[in-house]
Design a protein around this motif. Structure first.
Motif, mmCIF file in Angstrom:
data_model
loop_
_atom_site.group_PDB
_atom_site.id
_atom_site.type_symbol
_atom_site.label_atom_id
_atom_site.label_comp_id
_atom_site.label_asym_id
_atom_site.label_seq_id
_atom_site.Cartn_x
_atom_site.Cartn_y
_atom_site.Cartn_z
ATOM 1 N N LYS A 153 3.165 -3.186 -8.232
ATOM 2 C CA LYS A 153 3.246 -3.256 -7.590
ATOM 3 C C LYS A 153 4.983 -2.703 -7.936
ATOM 4 N N ILE A 154 5.895 -3.209 -8.860
ATOM 5 C CA ILE A 154 6.890 -2.891 -8.916
ATOM 6 C C ILE A 154 7.612 -1.281 -10.139
ATOM 7 N N ALA A 155 6.692 -1.012 -10.568
ATOM 8 C CA ALA A 155 6.247 0.396 -10.460
ATOM 9 C C ALA A 155 5.463 0.981 -9.332
ATOM 10 N N GLY A 156 5.267 0.717 -8.436
ATOM 11 C CA GLY A 156 4.836 1.125 -7.230
ATOM 12 C C GLY A 156 6.391 2.299 -6.259
ATOM 13 N N GLU A 157 6.901 1.129 -6.388
ATOM 14 C CA GLU A 157 8.177 0.923 -5.913
ATOM 15 C C GLU A 157 9.527 0.974 -6.248
ATOM 16 N N MET A 158 9.113 2.110 -7.471
ATOM 17 C CA MET A 158 10.381 2.774 -8.626
ATOM 18 C C MET A 158 11.310 1.476 -8.730
ATOM 19 N N LEU A 159 11.305 -0.010 -9.193
ATOM 20 C CA LEU A 159 11.907 -0.524 -9.729
ATOM 21 C C LEU A 159 12.238 -1.064 -11.158
ATOM 22 N N PRO A 160 13.442 -0.900 -10.593
ATOM 23 C CA PRO A 160 14.406 -1.151 -12.823
ATOM 24 C C PRO A 160 14.563 -2.141 -13.764
ATOM 25 N N ALA A 161 13.071 -2.585 -13.253
ATOM 26 C CA ALA A 161 12.727 -3.973 -14.536
ATOM 27 C C ALA A 161 12.679 -3.491 -16.391
ATOM 28 N N PRO B 286 -6.074 6.528 4.373
ATOM 29 C CA PRO B 286 -6.494 7.444 3.179
ATOM 30 C C PRO B 286 -5.820 8.919 4.110
ATOM 31 N N ASP B 287 -4.980 9.077 5.138
ATOM 32 C CA ASP B 287 -3.798 10.167 5.645
ATOM 33 C C ASP B 287 -2.929 10.437 4.915
ATOM 34 N N ILE B 288 -2.489 9.452 4.212
ATOM 35 C CA ILE B 288 -0.878 9.392 3.218
ATOM 36 C C ILE B 288 -0.716 8.864 2.042
ATOM 37 N N PHE B 289 -1.710 7.921 1.890
ATOM 38 C CA PHE B 289 -1.816 7.023 0.549
ATOM 39 C C PHE B 289 -1.714 7.558 -0.362
ATOM 40 N N SER C 210 1.114 9.895 -1.076
ATOM 41 C CA SER C 210 2.470 9.167 -1.690
ATOM 42 C C SER C 210 2.393 8.460 -2.974
ATOM 43 N N ARG C 211 2.012 8.492 -3.501
ATOM 44 C CA ARG C 211 1.249 8.520 -4.905
ATOM 45 C C ARG C 211 1.443 9.599 -6.186
ATOM 46 N N GLU C 212 1.078 10.568 -5.049
ATOM 47 C CA GLU C 212 1.950 11.531 -6.265
ATOM 48 C C GLU C 212 3.122 12.181 -5.930
ATOM 49 N N ALA C 213 3.764 11.672 -5.069
ATOM 50 C CA ALA C 213 5.188 11.980 -4.894
ATOM 51 C C ALA C 213 5.822 10.976 -5.837
ATOM 52 N N SER C 214 5.470 10.014 -6.774
ATOM 53 C CA SER C 214 6.555 10.270 -7.856
ATOM 54 C C SER C 214 6.689 10.523 -9.552
#
Length: 527
Positions: free
Chosen positions: A102-110, A225-228, A231-235
């Motif tokens: 979750k932390i990585a998926g939300e791009m949080l600087p832990a 499935p239409d957008i997941f 969204s994963r590739e957007a990072s």
């Protein structure tokens, strides 16, 4: 002699990690687990005494009831706009994996500082290897490896600064016990220096994204499935940019200290034919062991892996000498059933399709804190020189079951000339380790000499065997292995002495009781 232009301090790897993490942390969520506990203990103590971080605040420390709770606290504090850190090892790290996604998926600087330790398999083992950190490489955390106590301080700072600027979490790891508890004289990064390196615009942007009732946003949605997938590739772009950010901060630390790092550092002959690729404290032993091989004319080299995730192909190929013919990739973990261990497979993948790719051979070493000596390093290079090198080998044990181990010479020592080596045998809680820690810190802090202390504990701890290894001298000490040729040896027998004293005291007590009884009987007869 050490560089007198910068302040030096004798400390262990855990203290070095705590030192830089405190500077760049708002909230520390902690739960103790060997051998990472001293990091959290130091941060908690400094906060209790009111030490200020680079933002002029005292770190808020939250001790939870498990590592899962600590990971949840990290996630929650990050979403509220607080730069958050934790410290862990082994099963403790594994309990954090769901929140790490979750932390990585939300791009949080832990930032997670991990004293890498074995994960329990056929038995519990509290000692060091890379089994735990390798179990997290798919979470999306960037991964940065340190080889020594000095690097823990330098690269620990790089981890925090890069997480802030890159808006991605970093896992900074170093070898449990071997680096976390090894005492070395190092140069300290000052808080006013670190403050100047912080990207304040990135900090402000991070805080502006915090959950706030004054500007509500939607978080934690469920996607179909239409957008997941999209969204994963957007990072991707964030991970593409992170290596340059990490290298940029490595360069800035280098400008400050004179110690320059790269994503993959090469040492050895410029025209090396046989190369070892490794990460962690073994790099120190390999580098020290290569000095004699290079003097004897052997064309050998070492690639130290710094940034393990993202694994940057271009940077690795730039570090690899064009003359390389054979590579031994060393992993400090075991993945049963896999084609090979993780670093081995990464190197094979990087070289696949290259026009002049060296042959690659994989090996396992140092699992459960098995000592790695210069004799073992010699055997790895000998294997590469062999007409038919062994692949998927082990070193440091005698494998009489599957026959994968390399033979090695015991007792080879490669410390710099003039290094004084002292070895003390004792028992847990008898004071031997404490006295030796004090002694090596006095030598390091009160003289111009380099100093190193390492303390081997039995897992029984109190009452178990302890062996203290102290080295000091005029040259830097890279010997990340136990002393096998000592100048001074001491054997403490505190417990037997105490036992004998207690027996004498008990005999004396019984004798006094008998005297009192006889005296009382005499008085009765007289009366």
């Amino acid at each position: 002699m050490t560089n007198n232009k910068r302040r030096t301090k004798t400390m262990d790897g855990n203290t070095a990690a705590a030192q830089v993490s405190y500077a760049l942390t708002d909230v520390a969520a902690i739960y103790p687990i060997t051998p990472s506990s001293p990091m959290a203990e130091a941060v908690d103590e400094w906060a209790a005494y009111g030490r200020k971080n680079v933002f002029g605040q005292t770190v808020k420390v939250a001790e939870m009831e498990s590592e899962a709770g600590a990971a949840g606290t990290v996630h929650g504090a990050l979403t509220s706009g607080a730069l958050t850190t934790t410290y862990t090892s082994s099963q403790g790290l594994l309990l954090m994996i769901p929140n790490m996604y979750k932390i990585a998926g939300e791009m949080l600087p832990a930032v997670f500082h991990v004293a890498a330790r074995s994960v329990s398999t056929h038995a519990l083992c509290i000692f060091g290897d890379h089994t735990d950190v390798m179990a997290t490489r798919q979470t999306g955390f960037a991964m940065l490896a340190s080889c020594s106590v000095q690097e823990v301080m330098d690269l620990g700072a790089v981890a925090h600064l890069s997480a802030i600027k890159g808006s991605l979490p970093l896992l900074h790891f170093f070898d449990g016990f071997r680096t976390s508890h090894e005492i070395q004289k190092i140069e300290v990064l000052e808080y006013d220096e670190l403050k100047k390196l912080v990207d304040t615009d990135a900090v402000d942007a991070f805080r502006a994204r915090a959950l706030n009732p004054d500007h509500p946003v939607m978080r934690g949605t469920a996607q179909n499935p239409d957008i997941f997938f999209q969204s994963r590739e957007a990072s991707n772009t964030y991970y593409d940019e992170l290596p340059d950010i990490v290298q940029g901060y490595m360069d800035k630390i280098g400008d400050l200290t004179g110690r320059h790092y790269k994503l993959f550092d090469y040492v050895g002959a410029p025209d090396a034919e046989n190369i070892i690729v490794a990460m962690g404290s073994v790099c120190e032993t390999i580098e020290e062991s290569m000095d004699k091989l290079l003097t004897d004319g052997h064309k050998v080299g070492l690639i130290k892996v710094r940034l393990y995730r993202p694994f940057v192909k271009k940077a690795f190929l730039e570090a690899l000498p064009k003359t390389a013919e054979r590579i031994a990739v060393l992993d400090r973990t075991k993945e049963p059933g896999a084609f090979g261990e993780p670093l081995y497979e990464d190197v094979k993948a990087v070289l696949y399709g290259e026009k002049y790719a060296p042959d690659v051979y994989g090996g396992r070493y140092g699992i459960g804190s098995k000592d790695v000596t210069p004799g073992m390093v010699q055997s790895i290079f000998d294997n590469l020189y062999h007409k038919h090198p062994k692949d998927h080998f082990t070193v440091g044990i005698e494998d009489d079951v599957t026959g994968l181990s390399l033979p090695y010479t015991v007792g080879i020592s490669r410390e710099p000339a003039g290094t004084i080596k002292c070895k003390f045998w004792g028992l847990g809680s008898d004071g031997t380790v404490g006295a030796n820690k004090t002694a090596i810190k006095i030598i390091g802090d009160k003289t111009d000499m380099y100093a190193q202390g390492y303390f081997a504990y039995d897992s029984k701890k109190s009452g178990g065997l302890t062996v203290s290894h102290l080295r000091f001298g005029d040259k830097p000490i890279k010997s990340a292995y136990s002393i096998n040729q000592a100048d001074f040896v001491a054997c403490q027998e505190e417990y037997p002495l105490l036992h004998n004293q207690r027996m004498e005291d008990q005999r004396g007590h019984r004798s006094r009781q008998q005297d009192q009884h006889d005296h009382a009987g005499g008085l009765l007869r007289t009366n």
